[in-house]
Design a protein around this motif. Structure first.
Motif, PDB file in Angstrom:
ATOM      1  N   ALA A  55       0.835  -1.211   0.000  1.00 21.29           N
ATOM      2  CA  ALA A  55       0.000   0.000   0.000  1.00 21.29           C
ATOM      3  C   ALA A  55       0.866   1.256   0.000  1.00 21.29           C
ATOM      4  CB  ALA A  55      -0.912   0.010   1.230  1.00 21.29           C
ATOM      5  N   ALA A  56       0.298   2.317  -0.531  1.00 19.10           N
ATOM      6  CA  ALA A  56       0.919   3.636  -0.434  1.00 19.10           C
ATOM      7  C   ALA A  56       0.331   4.317   0.795  1.00 19.10           C
ATOM      8  CB  ALA A  56       0.632   4.450  -1.688  1.00 19.10           C
ATOM      9  N   TYR A  57       1.172   4.673   1.726  1.00 19.38           N
ATOM     10  CA  TYR A  57       0.731   5.311   2.963  1.00 19.38           C
ATOM     11  C   TYR A  57       0.952   6.820   2.848  1.00 19.38           C
ATOM     12  CZ  TYR A  57       0.509   0.717   5.150  1.00 19.38           C
ATOM     13  OH  TYR A  57       0.177  -0.570   5.477  1.00 19.38           O
ATOM     14  N   ARG A  58      -0.129   7.571   2.837  1.00 19.97           N
ATOM     15  CA  ARG A  58      -0.094   9.044   2.872  1.00 19.97           C
ATOM     16  C   ARG A  58      -0.815   9.421   4.160  1.00 19.97           C
ATOM     17  NH1 ARG A  58       0.853  11.548  -2.241  1.00 19.97           N
ATOM     18  NH2 ARG A  58      -0.521  13.278  -1.742  1.00 19.97           N
ATOM     19  N   VAL A  59      -0.043   9.896   5.127  1.00 11.76           N
ATOM     20  CA  VAL A  59      -0.580  10.103   6.465  1.00 11.76           C
ATOM     21  C   VAL A  59      -0.206  11.483   6.979  1.00 11.76           C
ATOM     22  CG1 VAL A  59      -0.652   9.193   8.825  1.00 11.76           C
ATOM     23  CG2 VAL A  59      -0.284   7.626   6.904  1.00 11.76           C
ATOM     24  N   VAL A  60      -1.199  12.164   7.557  1.00 10.43           N
ATOM     25  CA  VAL A  60      -0.948  13.438   8.226  1.00 10.43           C
ATOM     26  C   VAL A  60      -1.249  13.253   9.711  1.00 10.43           C
ATOM     27  CG1 VAL A  60      -3.260  14.334   7.624  1.00 10.43           C
ATOM     28  CG2 VAL A  60      -1.454  15.911   8.342  1.00 10.43           C
ATOM     29  N   PHE A  61      -0.290  13.634  10.533  1.00  9.41           N
ATOM     30  CA  PHE A  61      -0.424  13.573  11.981  1.00  9.41           C
ATOM     31  C   PHE A  61      -0.782  14.961  12.493  1.00  9.41           C
ATOM     32  CE2 PHE A  61       1.952   9.860  11.010  1.00  9.41           C
ATOM     33  CZ  PHE A  61       1.822   8.972  12.060  1.00  9.41           C
ATOM     34  N   ASP A  62      -1.840  15.049  13.274  1.00  6.69           N
ATOM     35  CA  ASP A  62      -2.320  16.290  13.868  1.00  6.69           C
ATOM     36  C   ASP A  62      -1.847  16.307  15.322  1.00  6.69           C
ATOM     37  OD1 ASP A  62      -3.774  18.491  14.751  1.00  6.69           O
ATOM     38  OD2 ASP A  62      -5.702  17.456  14.715  1.00  6.69           O
ATOM     39  N   VAL A  63      -0.922  17.209  15.652  1.00  3.44           N
ATOM     40  CA  VAL A  63      -0.341  17.224  16.996  1.00  3.44           C
ATOM     41  C   VAL A  63      -0.520  18.598  17.631  1.00  3.44           C
ATOM     42  CG1 VAL A  63       1.786  16.991  18.341  1.00  3.44           C
ATOM     43  CG2 VAL A  63       1.320  15.411  16.454  1.00  3.44           C
ATOM     44  N   ALA A  64      -1.150  18.619  18.788  1.00  4.42           N
ATOM     45  CA  ALA A  64      -1.317  19.847  19.557  1.00  4.42           C
ATOM     46  C   ALA A  64      -0.686  19.762  20.954  1.00  4.42           C
ATOM     47  CB  ALA A  64      -2.792  20.219  19.673  1.00  4.42           C
ATOM     48  N   PRO A  65      -0.781  18.634  21.657  1.00  3.56           N
ATOM     49  CA  PRO A  65      -0.216  18.589  23.013  1.00  3.56           C
ATOM     50  C   PRO A  65       1.314  18.625  23.003  1.00  3.56           C
ATOM     51  CG  PRO A  65      -1.772  16.795  22.663  1.00  3.56           C
ATOM     52  CD  PRO A  65      -1.512  17.419  21.334  1.00  3.56           C
ATOM     53  N   SER A  66       1.864  19.086  24.097  1.00  2.00           N
ATOM     54  CA  SER A  66       3.310  19.100  24.305  1.00  2.00           C
ATOM     55  C   SER A  66       3.568  18.861  25.786  1.00  2.00           C
ATOM     56  CB  SER A  66       3.884  20.449  23.877  1.00  2.00           C
ATOM     57  OG  SER A  66       5.282  20.468  24.025  1.00  2.00           O
ATOM     58  N   PRO A  67       4.642  18.168  26.115  1.00  3.27           N
ATOM     59  CA  PRO A  67       4.941  17.941  27.530  1.00  3.27           C
ATOM     60  C   PRO A  67       5.138  19.268  28.267  1.00  3.27           C
ATOM     61  CG  PRO A  67       6.335  16.563  26.135  1.00  3.27           C
ATOM     62  CD  PRO A  67       5.617  17.526  25.227  1.00  3.27           C
ATOM     63  N   ASP A  68       4.802  19.281  29.533  1.00  2.00           N
ATOM     64  CA  ASP A  68       4.997  20.477  30.349  1.00  2.00           C
ATOM     65  C   ASP A  68       6.478  20.759  30.582  1.00  2.00           C
ATOM     66  OD1 ASP A  68       2.279  21.003  30.608  1.00  2.00           O
ATOM     67  OD2 ASP A  68       2.089  19.804  32.434  1.00  2.00           O
ATOM     68  N   ALA A  69       7.277  19.708  30.737  1.00  2.00           N
ATOM     69  CA  ALA A  69       8.713  19.877  30.994  1.00  2.00           C
ATOM     70  C   ALA A  69       9.398  20.384  29.721  1.00  2.00           C
ATOM     71  CB  ALA A  69       9.326  18.562  31.441  1.00  2.00           C
ATOM     72  N   ALA A  70      10.108  21.480  29.837  1.00  2.00           N
ATOM     73  CA  ALA A  70      10.757  22.098  28.672  1.00  2.00           C
ATOM     74  C   ALA A  70      11.826  21.208  28.057  1.00  2.00           C
ATOM     75  CB  ALA A  70      11.371  23.432  29.071  1.00  2.00           C
ATOM     76  N   ASP A  71      12.396  20.297  28.843  1.00  2.00           N
ATOM     77  CA  ASP A  71      13.467  19.444  28.325  1.00  2.00           C
ATOM     78  C   ASP A  71      12.982  18.078  27.848  1.00  2.00           C
ATOM     79  OD1 ASP A  71      12.836  18.440  30.835  1.00  2.00           O
ATOM     80  OD2 ASP A  71      14.930  18.182  31.457  1.00  2.00           O
ATOM     81  N   ALA A  72      11.665  17.909  27.711  1.00  2.00           N
ATOM     82  CA  ALA A  72      11.099  16.605  27.323  1.00  2.00           C
ATOM     83  C   ALA A  72      10.798  16.546  25.830  1.00  2.00           C
ATOM     84  CB  ALA A  72       9.827  16.336  28.121  1.00  2.00           C
TER      85      ALA A  72
END
Length: 185
Positions: A55-72
């Motif tokens: 199969a041909a995989y065409r995928v878009v990932f929707d990302v909004a969350p981020s860890p609270d720790a700045a170094d994570a």
């Protein structure tokens, strides 16, 4: 054996079987072969749900969350490396996978260059190497322009290769109209 006793016996057997499967050693996580330093995955022997390797995989990932720790490291962004690695390990040619990352909200900070990130958060951007690794494999990295404006991120503060869209909504709708399938967490 009466029907109730038989049902209880079957339920106990099923519970013990499921528990032993869940408690089984999951094996060792591996990175690569597409992105060696990120995206650890587990090999799954003989999955019941087959992986379409042609199969041909065409995928878009929707990302909004981020860890609270700045170094994570942002595990949602690392999911793209996992997607590439696990499918390649399952026999999908990496050339058959076309991925895009659309970032908005709190995860917008993860799109900053290390110097800009450090100026704001006191540490280098823990996602910088991950973004570079993903882009080296052809992954498009797109930041919501509304998020950038709202959070005061200037273009010259963004990590190399980060594209800015009018909005995450615009990028998601456009990519889906181009045949990308949405993965949202």
């Amino acid at each position: 054996m009466n029907p109730m006793a038989l049902a209880r016996c079957c339920a106990v057997t099923l519970t013990l079987t499921v528990s032993s499967v869940a408690a089984a050693d999951p094996g060792q996580a591996h990175t690569g072969p597409v992105i060696a330093q990120f995206g650890p995955v587990y090999d799954v022997e003989r999955p019941d749900f087959p992986t379409p390797t042609n199969a041909a995989y065409r995928v878009v990932f929707d990302v909004a969350p981020s860890p609270d720790a700045a170094d994570a490291l942002n595990p949602r962004i690392e999911s793209l490396a996992r997607f590439l690695n696990m499918h390649a390990r399952a026999g999908v040619n990496p050339d058959q996978m076309k991925l895009a990352l659309v970032v908005h909200g709190p995860a917008g900070k993860d799109m900053l260059s290390s110097p800009a990130y450090k100026a704001r958060f006191g540490v280098d951007n823990p996602n910088a190497a991950l973004l570079a690794a993903l882009q080296s494999k052809g992954v498009r990295v797109i930041l919501c322009g509304q998020t950038a404006a709202h959070r005061g991120f200037r273009r010259d503060e963004l990590a190399p290769g980060v594209e800015v869209a009018l909005s995450a909504m615009t990028a998601l709708v456009t990519l889906q109209s181009e045949g990308y399938q949405l993965i949202s967490f």
